[in-house]
Design an enzyme around this catalytic site. Structure first.
Site, PDB file in Angstrom:
ATOM      1  N   TYR A 439       1.005  -1.189  -0.077  1.00  0.00           N
ATOM      2  CA  TYR A 439      -0.080  -0.142   0.067  1.00  0.00           C
ATOM      3  C   TYR A 439       0.826   1.464   0.021  1.00  0.00           C
ATOM      4  O   TYR A 439       1.841   1.333   0.454  1.00  0.00           O
ATOM      5  CB  TYR A 439      -1.060   0.064   1.169  1.00  0.00           C
ATOM      6  N   GLU A 440       0.294   2.431  -0.113  1.00  0.00           N
ATOM      7  CA  GLU A 440       0.766   3.609  -0.480  1.00  0.00           C
ATOM      8  C   GLU A 440       1.851   3.512  -1.701  1.00  0.00           C
ATOM      9  O   GLU A 440       2.871   4.192  -1.494  1.00  0.00           O
ATOM     10  CB  GLU A 440       1.515   4.258   0.720  1.00  0.00           C
ATOM     11  N   GLY A 441       1.360   2.863  -2.652  1.00  0.00           N
ATOM     12  CA  GLY A 441       2.342   2.437  -3.736  1.00  0.00           C
ATOM     13  C   GLY A 441       3.276   1.357  -3.627  1.00  0.00           C
ATOM     14  O   GLY A 441       4.113   1.369  -2.753  1.00  0.00           O
TER      15      GLY A 441
END
Length: 596
Positions: A439-441
């Site tokens: 997550y978050e890229g």
């Protein structure tokens, strides 16, 4: 067994000793946060994390969250812990005093975040996302929105989320379909569905403030047509208290591999009232204010899990009796020796320890730059700090979470069969740590960001913020003294980084796939060199402390030993990574799609 004591002595080392001459200090706005105050904060954060959060970690994982009549219920004890968390002021620690925050330096706040993540990562996501949302609102919101929402988000009375992902689009946000219809009074009606929304709904706060990416009716296609909107779960009344429901509904909870006490929601916005944050069609820029802050915090999540996994593994290795040392019995009075006597167990423990100390040192350097970027009175320092943070953000996010997951898996290995059983507690670390790489890229996206955006930005100016201090350190410390093996090792690894950078820049200009093929190896290589620089500085300081008769001999000797292990056993990975980068994309891309 999940055991944890905050590594406060090492935290104080990176805070007060390691980076005092990095050029990011001497900030008048932070003068009140002296060593006595910051030490007191760290000690109290350690107590709270150990006594309040850690006991809820395994039970929260077992119980998970529940969706009941459209409302998410967190596990037993979470509401009480959150109340204690906010009443103790932890939610407002690093927030701006303008909105009721305490203005703590990021260099201290990130260490507190680490403790929270070590003891209960699921819990830490709730206030962590609120802090990121408040930063985005503070940077891009109107005065009216800030006055209404930021004090409550700062105090923790209201929480925050960011709503990006949709079922058909994750990284490629240009495909999102959520709509925003203007109402003529400055508000918008938001309609659409989002998935994977951390803390999208819960029972910890009286209101939840969603930052939602959506499209205006006349928006251009792709990411250039995305706007950001503030959408509360309940519309505030004139007195600022939550009023009527705003058509924001959690329709389902995701059934996940880990982080079971953190509510990951499918969200439906049904004509929900929202307000524009930032400029129309500039939502990506506004959201990245939150995303970049969250990416650094996700890196700290990796470090937090890595530290907890290490401590649990070290405890078990000293407690578990199995076999005899290869060199002969070390504890002949016992039925067997503890497994910590075995070289391979030592290999795993030392790897985990080195990963943690290297990441903590590097994270502290980046945190100091965050403070300087915001508060330095010198324009040159602010610019250099901004460059350094931009360069290191993808490295911190990807490297720390990769190593945190490696540590968690090593902890399972140290425990053996008992590590695979839920009761031991360490298999939870492996499950919880895994999402941080996604997550978050995803970490692959972080690597592409590094090679695709950061290397060539401003004709390489960002790189100079790292290359120059490392080069200067190597030149200043060459010679035949006790530091020679480390300086030589660092110089060789730094040379490989420079050559890799030139190779990617040259090949990438002709073929972007060449840069993409090398990106992940390059990020790991860069991160190892950065950790090597941190360890060399740490060992140098430790040697000086010992030479001048420090009473903390054990601490400084251990620091040198860990640094030596890193240089001898971990930094050599740079050579293999360099060869992989030189090999290029050919073998990676040669196989026909139908052959997979």
């Amino acid at each position: 067994m999940q055991v944890y004591e905050a590594p406060i002595r090492d935290m104080r080392f990176v805070l007060d000793e390691l980076w005092v001459d990095d050029g990011f200090g001497n900030l008048p706005a932070l003068e009140q946060f002296d060593s006595d105050l910051t030490n007191a904060i760290l000690e109290e954060a350690a107590r709270f994390s150990r006594e309040v959060l850690l006991p809820l970690n395994q039970p929260g994982d077992l119980e998970g969250c529940h969706l009941e009549n459209g409302v998410v219920r967190t596990p037993k004890g979470f509401k009480e812990a959150y109340k204690a968390f906010t009443e103790s002021g932890w939610s407002s620690l690093a927030a701006s005093p303008e909105w009721g925050g305490q203005g703590l330096p990021e260099r201290v706040n990130k260490l507190v975040e680490e403790m929270t993540c070590s003891t209960n990562l699921s819990f830490g996501l709730y206030p962590g996302l609120t802090h990121g949302g408040a930063l985005a609102l503070e940077a891009h919101g109107t005065d009216e929105l800030k006055q209404l929402y930021l004090p409550k988000m700062t105090s923790g009375e209201w929480s925050g989320t960011m709503c990006l992902t949709e079922a058909h689009c994750g990284t490629d946000l240009g495909m999102l379909r959520t709509k925003a219809e203007p109402q003529g009074d400055g508000s918008y009606k938001i309609s659409g569905a989002k998935i994977f929304i951390s803390a999208g709904d819960h029972d910890l706060t009286e209101n939840i403030i969603h930052l939602v990416l959506a499209r205006l009716p006349d928006a251009p296609a792709g990411t250039k047509g995305i706007s950001m909107f503030l959408v509360p779960k309940f519309l505030p009344k004139e007195d600022g208290t939550p009023g009527q429901s705003n058509g924001v509904l959690c329709t389902a909870l995701e059934h996940k591999m880990g982080l079971k006490a953190s509510a990951t929601c499918q969200m439906q916005f049904d004509g929900s009232t929202g307000w524009l944050v930032g400029e129309p069609n500039k939502g990506m820029a506004a959201m990245f204010t939150m995303m970049n802050a969250e990416r650094l915090s996700v890196g700290i999540q990796g470090l937090g899990i890595g530290e907890a996994a290490y401590q649990s593994a070290a405890w078990y290795a000293k407690d578990r009796l199995q076999g005899r040392a290869l060199s002969g019995a070390k504890y002949p009075e016992k039925a067997a020796d503890p497994i910590i006597v075995h070289p391979d167990v030592r290999r795993m423990l030392m790897t985990m320890r080195a990963n943690n100390e290297g990441c903590r040192a590097l994270g502290a350097w980046v945190a100091r730059a965050l403070d300087a970027e915001r508060l330095s009175e010198e324009p040159e320092v602010r610019q250099r700090a901004e460059d350094f943070v931009a360069l290191m953000t993808p490295i911190v996010k990807a490297l720390f979470t990769d190593l945190g997951h490696e540590n968690a898996n090593l902890a399972v290995q140290v425990y053996g069969g008992h590590g695979y059983i839920w009761d031991s507690g360490v298999e939870q670390y492996a499950r919880d740590a895994r999402i941080a790489m996604i997550y978050e890229g995803t970490n692959g996206i972080q690597a592409l960001d590094l090679v695709g955006r950061k290397l060539g930005a401003n004709t390489g100016r960002l790189l100079r913020s790292f290359f120059h201090p490392v080069s200067a350190f190597i030149e200043a410390n060459k010679g035949d003294g006790p530091m020679k093996p480390m300086i030589d090792g660092l110089e060789k690894a730094f040379g490989a980084l420079q050559l890799s950078t030139a190779t990617i820049a040259q090949r990438g200009l002709a073929d972007p796939e060449e840069a993409g093929a090398a990106a992940t190896e390059y990020l790991r290589l860069f991160g190892l060199v950065a950790m090597g620089y941190c360890f060399a500085r740490s060992a140098q300081i430790a040697g000086l402390r010992l030479a001048f008769g420090s009473e903390e001999k054990d601490f400084y000797k251990a620091k040198i030993t860990t640094a030596t292990f890193f240089f001898e056993r971990l930094l050599p990975q740079v050579s293999a990574l360099f060869l992989s980068i030189k090999a290029g994309k050919k073998s990676m891309m040669a196989l026909a799609e139908d052959a997979f």
